[in-house]
Enzyme design. Structure first.
Site, PDB file in Angstrom:
ATOM      1  N   TYR A  66      40.286  -4.367 -17.297  1.00 12.01           N
ATOM      2  CA  TYR A  66      40.485  -4.569 -16.554  1.00 12.01           C
ATOM      3  C   TYR A  66      40.138  -3.343 -15.599  1.00 12.01           C
ATOM      4  O   TYR A  66      39.282  -2.878 -14.810  1.00 12.01           O
ATOM      5  CB  TYR A  66      40.393  -5.636 -15.386  1.00 12.01           C
ATOM      6  CG  TYR A  66      40.455  -7.278 -15.610  1.00 12.01           C
ATOM      7  CD1 TYR A  66      39.778  -7.488 -14.861  1.00 12.01           C
ATOM      8  CD2 TYR A  66      40.856  -8.169 -16.142  1.00 12.01           C
ATOM      9  CE1 TYR A  66      38.895  -8.756 -14.840  1.00 12.01           C
ATOM     10  CE2 TYR A  66      40.943  -9.108 -16.691  1.00 12.01           C
ATOM     11  CZ  TYR A  66      39.949  -9.373 -15.741  1.00 12.01           C
ATOM     12  OH  TYR A  66      38.982 -10.838 -16.496  1.00 12.01           O
ATOM     13  N   ARG A  69      37.253  -1.163 -16.389  1.00 10.98           N
ATOM     14  CA  ARG A  69      35.780  -2.975 -15.922  1.00 10.98           C
ATOM     15  C   ARG A  69      35.885  -2.362 -14.440  1.00 10.98           C
ATOM     16  O   ARG A  69      34.934  -1.823 -13.558  1.00 10.98           O
ATOM     17  CB  ARG A  69      35.897  -4.115 -15.675  1.00 10.98           C
ATOM     18  CG  ARG A  69      35.666  -4.186 -17.621  1.00 10.98           C
ATOM     19  CD  ARG A  69      36.012  -5.959 -17.668  1.00 10.98           C
ATOM     20  NE  ARG A  69      34.665  -6.809 -16.828  1.00 10.98           N
ATOM     21  CZ  ARG A  69      34.812  -7.810 -16.399  1.00 10.98           C
ATOM     22  NH1 ARG A  69      35.698  -8.574 -16.992  1.00 10.98           N
ATOM     23  NH2 ARG A  69      34.226  -8.375 -15.566  1.00 10.98           N
ATOM     24  N   ASP A 103      32.464  -8.472  -9.412  1.00  5.63           N
ATOM     25  CA  ASP A 103      32.342  -6.760  -9.265  1.00  5.63           C
ATOM     26  C   ASP A 103      32.699  -6.534  -7.306  1.00  5.63           C
ATOM     27  O   ASP A 103      32.754  -5.309  -7.256  1.00  5.63           O
ATOM     28  CB  ASP A 103      31.205  -5.869  -9.600  1.00  5.63           C
ATOM     29  CG  ASP A 103      29.421  -7.195  -9.045  1.00  5.63           C
ATOM     30  OD1 ASP A 103      29.940  -7.526  -8.117  1.00  5.63           O
ATOM     31  OD2 ASP A 103      29.295  -6.893  -9.974  1.00  5.63           O
ATOM     32  N   HIS A 118      33.882 -17.235  -9.777  1.00  3.60           N
ATOM     33  CA  HIS A 118      35.132 -16.248 -10.667  1.00  3.60           C
ATOM     34  C   HIS A 118      35.788 -16.385 -10.040  1.00  3.60           C
ATOM     35  O   HIS A 118      36.761 -14.386 -10.863  1.00  3.60           O
ATOM     36  CB  HIS A 118      34.487 -15.884 -11.616  1.00  3.60           C
ATOM     37  CG  HIS A 118      33.166 -17.076 -12.873  1.00  3.60           C
ATOM     38  ND1 HIS A 118      33.059 -16.862 -13.188  1.00  3.60           N
ATOM     39  CD2 HIS A 118      33.772 -18.465 -12.193  1.00  3.60           C
ATOM     40  CE1 HIS A 118      31.762 -17.806 -13.976  1.00  3.60           C
ATOM     41  NE2 HIS A 118      32.230 -18.841 -13.471  1.00  3.60           N
ATOM     42  N   SER A 188      22.100 -16.715 -17.233  1.00  2.11           N
ATOM     43  CA  SER A 188      21.815 -17.099 -17.734  1.00  2.11           C
ATOM     44  C   SER A 188      21.718 -18.160 -17.822  1.00  2.11           C
ATOM     45  O   SER A 188      21.652 -19.230 -18.609  1.00  2.11           O
ATOM     46  CB  SER A 188      22.321 -16.267 -19.635  1.00  2.11           C
ATOM     47  OG  SER A 188      23.608 -16.635 -18.776  1.00  2.11           O
ATOM     48  N   ASN A 212      14.986 -14.068 -13.191  1.00  4.37           N
ATOM     49  CA  ASN A 212      14.905 -13.795 -14.246  1.00  4.37           C
ATOM     50  C   ASN A 212      14.357 -13.066 -14.915  1.00  4.37           C
ATOM     51  O   ASN A 212      12.636 -13.048 -14.904  1.00  4.37           O
ATOM     52  CB  ASN A 212      15.866 -14.889 -14.491  1.00  4.37           C
ATOM     53  CG  ASN A 212      16.970 -14.389 -15.864  1.00  4.37           C
ATOM     54  OD1 ASN A 212      16.598 -13.180 -16.703  1.00  4.37           O
ATOM     55  ND2 ASN A 212      18.070 -14.704 -15.222  1.00  4.37           N
TER      56      ASN A 212
HETATM   57  P1  OAD Z   1      25.146 -12.691 -17.982  1.00  3.20           P
HETATM   58  O1  OAD Z   1      25.579 -11.652 -18.673  1.00  3.20           O
HETATM   59  O2  OAD Z   1      25.139 -14.716 -19.696  1.00  3.20           O
HETATM   60  O3  OAD Z   1      23.016 -13.972 -17.904  1.00  3.20           O
HETATM   61  C1  OAD Z   1      22.835 -12.459 -17.134  1.00  3.20           C
HETATM   62  C2  OAD Z   1      21.483 -13.028 -16.429  1.00  3.20           C
HETATM   63  O4  OAD Z   1      20.898 -11.552 -16.292  1.00  3.20           O
HETATM   64  C3  OAD Z   1      20.688 -12.933 -18.300  1.00  3.20           C
HETATM   65  O5  OAD Z   1      20.618 -13.622 -17.452  1.00  3.20           O
HETATM   66  C4  OAD Z   1      19.808 -12.045 -18.260  1.00  3.20           C
HETATM   67  O6  OAD Z   1      18.216 -12.333 -18.466  1.00  3.20           O
HETATM   68  C5  OAD Z   1      19.413 -11.611 -16.675  1.00  3.20           C
HETATM   69  N1  OAD Z   1      18.504 -10.708 -16.624  1.00  3.20           N
HETATM   70  C6  OAD Z   1      19.331  -9.121 -16.624  1.00  3.20           C
HETATM   71  N2  OAD Z   1      18.586  -8.470 -16.641  1.00  3.20           N
HETATM   72  C7  OAD Z   1      18.165  -8.723 -15.255  1.00  3.20           C
HETATM   73  C8  OAD Z   1      17.350  -7.899 -14.067  1.00  3.20           C
HETATM   74  N3  OAD Z   1      17.518  -7.107 -14.287  1.00  3.20           N
HETATM   75  N4  OAD Z   1      17.684  -8.822 -12.878  1.00  3.20           N
HETATM   76  C9  OAD Z   1      17.564 -10.292 -12.766  1.00  3.20           C
HETATM   77  N5  OAD Z   1      18.688 -10.609 -13.717  1.00  3.20           N
HETATM   78  C10 OAD Z   1      18.096  -9.734 -14.602  1.00  3.20           C
HETATM   79  O7  OAD Z   1      25.774 -13.085 -16.491  1.00  3.20           O
HETATM   80  P2  OAD Z   1      26.106 -14.689 -16.158  1.00  3.20           P
HETATM   81  O8  OAD Z   1      25.167 -15.784 -16.333  1.00  3.20           O
HETATM   82  O9  OAD Z   1      26.312 -13.604 -14.581  1.00  3.20           O
HETATM   83  O10 OAD Z   1      32.578 -15.763 -16.142  1.00  3.20           O
HETATM   84  O11 OAD Z   1      27.206 -15.216 -17.171  1.00  3.20           O
HETATM   85  C11 OAD Z   1      28.248 -16.183 -16.739  1.00  3.20           C
HETATM   86  C12 OAD Z   1      29.662 -15.929 -16.628  1.00  3.20           C
HETATM   87  O12 OAD Z   1      29.824 -16.416 -18.393  1.00  3.20           O
HETATM   88  C13 OAD Z   1      30.542 -14.735 -15.995  1.00  3.20           C
HETATM   89  O13 OAD Z   1      30.599 -14.767 -14.579  1.00  3.20           O
HETATM   90  C14 OAD Z   1      31.420 -14.207 -16.564  1.00  3.20           C
HETATM   91  C15 OAD Z   1      30.526 -14.633 -18.228  1.00  3.20           C
HETATM   92  O14 OAD Z   1      31.773 -15.294 -19.206  1.00  3.20           O
HETATM   93  C16 OAD Z   1      33.423 -15.246 -16.805  1.00  3.20           C
HETATM   94  O15 OAD Z   1      33.843 -14.386 -16.617  1.00  3.20           O
HETATM   95  C17 OAD Z   1      34.282 -16.662 -16.545  1.00  3.20           C
END
Ligand code: OAD
Length: 247
Positions: A66, A69, A103, A118, A188, A212
Site C-alpha cells: 500500500y 501505491r 485513490d 471500496h 470494466s 470508456n
Molecule cells: P478495471 O481495471 O477493471 O477497469 C478499468 C476500465 O477503465 C476498463 O474498462 C478500461 O477500458 C477503462 N479505461 C481505460 N482507460 C480509460 C480512460 N482513459 N478513460 C476511461 N476509461 C478508461 O477497474 P475497475 O472497473 O475500477 O477492487 O475495477 C473494479 C475493482 O476491481 C476495483 O475497485 C478493485 C479491482 O479489483 C478492489 O480493490 C476491491
C-alpha cells in the site's frame, strides 16, 4: 441533436444525477488500472509487493504494497474528468458520486461527498477496536502503522470477498433507485455490487451514459456509449449538458 434531447432529459439543477467511477477515470492521472492494458500487473514491483500482502491485512507486507501505491498516487494529480464531477456536484442539487477507487483523487479535485465503495488507501482501520484513522502522509513513519489502542492498523480498503460498509452501500443503492441520469465512467463493470448499480438505475427509469474507450458488459444496456477517454469525454459531455440547461 443535442445529447440531453437525445436522452429525453431536461437539464436543470433539479435533475437527479449519479456517477459511478472506476479505475479508468484515474488512468490519465497516472494511476494504473487493474485489468487490461495499462494495468498495475504490468509493473513488476507491484506484482512483487502485492504477492506479500494478504490477510489479516495489518502486516508489514501489506503496508509495503500500500505504501508503494500511496506513494505513486501522491505524485499524481486529479485530471479534468475528476474536476468535471466536482463541478457537477456544485451544479446539481441532488448529485451522488459513487466510486470504486481508493485513490482519493475525487476529493482532491473538490468533490465533497464521495461514496467510496471500496474504501480509501488514505485511511487505516483497527481490527481490534474498529477505529478508522486518517493516514494522509506517505511514507509512513512505521510499518504497520499503529492504532491509538496500540494494535496494527490495516488499510481501510475492501478486499475481494469482504463486505462493503452497509451505510455506504445503502446510500449508493438509494441514489441509484432515484437517478434520472446515470454516468458510468472508466469501469470494466465486472466487480459486484458496483456493476449492478447502473442496471438498478436503468430499471428504475434512469437514462445511462457510459464513458470508456472499450465496451463493457454494461454497454448493451446504455442509452449512450461514448468510446473515449474520461479526461476528454467527460468534460465535453458536461459542457454539452450544461449548454442545453434550462433555468
Ligand atoms: P478495471 O481495471 O477493471 O477497469 C478499468 C476500465 O477503465 C476498463 O474498462 C478500461 O477500458 C477503462 N479505461 C481505460 N482507460 C480509460 C480512460 N482513459 N478513460 C476511461 N476509461 C478508461 O477497474 P475497475 O472497473 O475500477 O477492487 O475495477 C473494479 C475493482 O476491481 C476495483 O475497485 C478493485 C479491482 O479489483 C478492489 O480493490 C476491491
Amino acid at each position: 441533436m443535442r445529447i440531453a434531447e437525445e436522452l429525453g432529459l431536461r437539464v436543470s439543477p433539479r435533475l437527479r444525477v449519479v456517477a459511478l467511477t472506476g479505475a479508468g477515470i484515474s488512468l490519465e492521472s497516472g494511476v494504473p488500472i487493474f485489468r487490461g492494458e495499462g494495468s498495475m500487473w504490468e509493473i513488476p514491483e507491484a506484482r512483487r509487493l502485492a504477492s506479500r500482502a494478504g490477510p489479516p491485512w495489518n502486516t508489514r507486507g501489506t503496508w509495503e504494497y500500500y505504501e508503494w501505491r500511496r506513494g505513486l498516487v501522491s505524485r499524481c494529480k486529479p485530471n479534468p474528468a475528476h474536476y468535471a464531477l466536482a463541478e457537477m456536484e456544485e451544479y446539481f442539487e441532488d448529485f451522488c458520486l459513487i466510486t470504486q477507487n481508493v485513490d482519493g483523487l475525487h476529493s482532491r479535485a473538490g468533490s465533497r461527498r464521495v461514496l467510496e465503495l471500496h474504501g480509501s488507501m488514505w485511511r487505516g482501520r483497527c481490527l481490534e477496536c474498529g477505529r478508522v484513522i486518517e493516514l494522509p502522509e506517505t511514507p509512513l513513519k512505521a510499518l504497520p502503522p499503529l492504532c491509538a489502542c496500540g494494535r496494527p492498523l490495516r488499510p481501510d480498503v475492501v478486499q475481494f470477498g469482504e463486505p462493503i460498509d452497509p451505510a455506504v452501500l445503502s446510500s449508493a443503492l438509494a441514489a441509484c433507485r432515484s437517478a434520472e441520469l446515470f454516468l458510468v465512467v472508466g469501469t470494466s463493470a465486472v466487480v459486484y455490487p458496483a456493476a449492478q448499480m447502473p442496471l438498478i438505475a436503468i430499471e428504475s427509469g434512469a437514462r445511462a451514459v457510459e464513458i470508456n474507450p472499450n465496451p463493457t458488459p454494461l454497454t448493451p444496456f446504455m442509452s449512450l456509449s461514448i468510446r473515449g477517454r474520461a479526461a476528454e469525454s467527460l468534460p465535453r459531455l458536461w459542457k454539452e449538458l450544461l449548454s442545453s440547461a434550462s433555468a
